[in-house]
Design a protein around this motif. Structure first.
Motif, PDB file in Angstrom:
ATOM      1  N   ALA A  86      -0.953 -51.988  27.690  1.00 23.39           N
ATOM      2  CA  ALA A  86      -2.164 -52.433  28.370  1.00 23.39           C
ATOM      3  C   ALA A  86      -2.772 -53.514  27.587  1.00 23.39           C
ATOM      4  O   ALA A  86      -2.318 -54.484  26.702  1.00 23.39           O
ATOM      5  N   GLN A 114      -7.530 -67.288  23.175  1.00 24.93           N
ATOM      6  CA  GLN A 114      -9.184 -66.611  23.636  1.00 24.93           C
ATOM      7  C   GLN A 114     -10.399 -67.202  22.789  1.00 24.93           C
ATOM      8  O   GLN A 114     -11.448 -67.487  23.062  1.00 24.93           O
ATOM      9  N   ILE A 119       2.292 -61.288  36.820  1.00 26.91           N
ATOM     10  CA  ILE A 119       3.011 -61.192  36.469  1.00 26.91           C
ATOM     11  C   ILE A 119       2.639 -59.800  35.522  1.00 26.91           C
ATOM     12  O   ILE A 119       3.884 -59.021  35.645  1.00 26.91           O
TER      13      ILE A 119
HETATM   14  P1  NAD Z   1       2.978 -63.668  23.576  1.00 26.43           P
HETATM   15  O1  NAD Z   1       2.245 -64.525  24.683  1.00 26.43           O
HETATM   16  O2  NAD Z   1       3.186 -63.645  22.203  1.00 26.43           O
HETATM   17  O3  NAD Z   1       3.855 -62.642  23.935  1.00 26.43           O
HETATM   18  C1  NAD Z   1       3.989 -62.409  25.257  1.00 26.43           C
HETATM   19  C2  NAD Z   1       5.330 -62.994  25.472  1.00 26.43           C
HETATM   20  O4  NAD Z   1       6.083 -62.185  27.499  1.00 26.43           O
HETATM   21  C3  NAD Z   1       5.978 -64.215  25.291  1.00 26.43           C
HETATM   22  O5  NAD Z   1       7.141 -64.070  25.434  1.00 26.43           O
HETATM   23  C4  NAD Z   1       6.283 -64.814  27.380  1.00 26.43           C
HETATM   24  O6  NAD Z   1       7.176 -65.834  27.256  1.00 26.43           O
HETATM   25  C5  NAD Z   1       6.630 -63.776  27.969  1.00 26.43           C
HETATM   26  N1  NAD Z   1       6.471 -63.336  29.131  1.00 26.43           N
HETATM   27  C6  NAD Z   1       5.040 -64.171  30.037  1.00 26.43           C
HETATM   28  N2  NAD Z   1       5.588 -64.185  31.245  1.00 26.43           N
HETATM   29  C7  NAD Z   1       7.357 -63.358  31.560  1.00 26.43           C
HETATM   30  C8  NAD Z   1       7.404 -63.295  32.834  1.00 26.43           C
HETATM   31  N3  NAD Z   1       7.255 -63.911  34.414  1.00 26.43           N
HETATM   32  N4  NAD Z   1       8.827 -62.811  32.584  1.00 26.43           N
HETATM   33  C9  NAD Z   1       9.585 -62.397  31.441  1.00 26.43           C
HETATM   34  N5  NAD Z   1       8.459 -62.883  30.190  1.00 26.43           N
HETATM   35  C10 NAD Z   1       7.257 -63.257  30.484  1.00 26.43           C
HETATM   36  O7  NAD Z   1       1.404 -62.214  23.563  1.00 26.43           O
HETATM   37  P2  NAD Z   1       1.743 -61.252  22.733  1.00 26.43           P
HETATM   38  O8  NAD Z   1       0.552 -60.822  21.822  1.00 26.43           O
HETATM   39  O9  NAD Z   1       2.931 -61.101  21.727  1.00 26.43           O
HETATM   40  O10 NAD Z   1       1.667 -59.839  24.071  1.00 26.43           O
HETATM   41  C11 NAD Z   1       2.535 -58.776  24.663  1.00 26.43           C
HETATM   42  C12 NAD Z   1       1.533 -58.092  25.135  1.00 26.43           C
HETATM   43  O11 NAD Z   1       0.474 -57.538  25.082  1.00 26.43           O
HETATM   44  C13 NAD Z   1       1.508 -58.731  26.685  1.00 26.43           C
HETATM   45  O12 NAD Z   1       1.127 -58.073  27.666  1.00 26.43           O
HETATM   46  C14 NAD Z   1      -0.334 -59.143  26.080  1.00 26.43           C
HETATM   47  O13 NAD Z   1      -1.016 -59.271  27.560  1.00 26.43           O
HETATM   48  C15 NAD Z   1      -0.382 -57.791  25.060  1.00 26.43           C
HETATM   49  N6  NAD Z   1      -2.000 -57.834  24.272  1.00 26.43           N
HETATM   50  C16 NAD Z   1      -1.994 -58.881  23.286  1.00 26.43           C
HETATM   51  C17 NAD Z   1      -3.352 -59.003  22.733  1.00 26.43           C
HETATM   52  C18 NAD Z   1      -3.333 -59.773  21.416  1.00 26.43           C
HETATM   53  O14 NAD Z   1      -4.507 -59.834  21.208  1.00 26.43           O
HETATM   54  N7  NAD Z   1      -2.517 -60.439  20.724  1.00 26.43           N
HETATM   55  C19 NAD Z   1      -3.682 -58.179  22.843  1.00 26.43           C
HETATM   56  C20 NAD Z   1      -3.679 -57.343  23.619  1.00 26.43           C
HETATM   57  C21 NAD Z   1      -2.648 -56.665  24.941  1.00 26.43           C
END
Ligand code: NAD
Length: 262
Positions: free
Chosen positions: A143, A199, A115
């Protein structure tokens, strides 16, 4: 005054999630037309309705980024629906399991890599081919601080986000000749919300010397490790993405901006 962003179009992946939606809303407020991509159809429909209220063109596309053919199909549809893709916010992601490396579930490892890395690559590849044709493109990959320094119990996630930082650097080289800039953002601890709660809970359950087994203590430990002594708000991310997409960062490519409270 016509904003730099008005008339531009942006493809946002992971658009049904917290960071994707907050960023889509901010870009829409600045006048950007928005193509929303996510594999979660319900979350996507809600996101589309919210972005539509900003008065820009918006379309949503249900797509799993791990499928190259689905990604290629969606990217062609976005190009025909919007005429072009100026900006890509390549942001879909999955956190994976929490366990020390010696116990890390083997089946989860390729899932996370598939993913977070291969999926992001599929989108980057398809969109950059269009941007090359267009002679213009601005890309931001999501990232994580977990890719800057691997955290305990997150073998797959840390490895996947480290890969995104390197992929950003490689793509910045490869696409520089075509007026395409590629940068990354690395959020740290962001909250409140699903990823934060998950987490905290799973680090407590992992039962290692790095975190307490009591989730309330884990919250204190995590926040205590941040110089600014708080987690970040989701709304502290979109402005950084907009900066990297916009002309104020015109001499920046291959960079990873940390959004982590220090
Ligand atoms: P979130 O879970 O709210 O959103 C992630 C979205 O990605 C979801 O809507 C999910 O359905 C979609 N998704 C997952 N797998 C998929 C696939 N195979 N195809 C299409 N869509 C897919 O999380 P978020 O916090 O909004 O995260 C967004 C990005 O930020 C991610 O890459 C995450 O790793 C990164 N991130 C988040 C944090 C945090 O603390 N929230 C910190 C660092 C990085």
């Amino acid at each position: 005054v016509v904003s730099f962003f008005s008339g531009k179009s942006c493809l946002v992946t992971g658009a049904g999630g917290n960071i994707g939606l907050a960023t889509a809303l901010r870009l829409a407020e600045m006048g950007t037309d928005i193509a929303l991509l996510d594999m979660n159809a319900d979350a996507l429909a809600k996101a589309e309705a919210a972005v539509r209220e900003k008065g820009v063109n918006v379309q949503s596309y249900v797509c799993d980024v791990t499928s190259e053919s689905s990604v290629n199909d969606v990217v062609s549809r976005v190009i025909s629906d919007f005429g072009k893709i100026d900006f890509l916010f390549n942001n879909a992601g999955y956190q994976g399991a929490f366990a020390p490396v010696q116990d890390y579930p083997a089946e989860d490892f390729p899932k996370v890599l598939n993913i977070n890395v291969t999926g992001a690559f599929h989108v980057l590849k398809a969109v950059s081919r269009h941007m090359i044709e267009n002679g213009y493109g601005r890309i931001v990959n999501t990232a994580s601080m977990a890719g800057v320094k691997g955290p305990p119990n997150m073998a797959a996630y840390g490895a996947s986000k480290g890969a995104i930082i390197a992929l950003t650097e490689t793509a910045a080289y490869d696409l520089a000749p075509y007026n395409i800039r590629v940068n990354a953002i690395s959020p740290g601890y962001m909250g409140p919300g699903f990823m934060w709660d998950r987490q905290v809970e799973l680090q407590a359950k992992a039962n290692t010397q790095y975190f307490s087994t009591n989730p309330q203590e884990v919250v204190k430990q995590m926040i205590g490790s941040v110089p600014m002594r708080r987690y970040g708000d989701i709304n502290e991310i979109p402005g950084v993405v907009a900066f990297l997409l916009g002309d104020d960062s015109s001499y920046m490519t291959g960079v990873n901006l940390e959004i982590s409270g220090g």
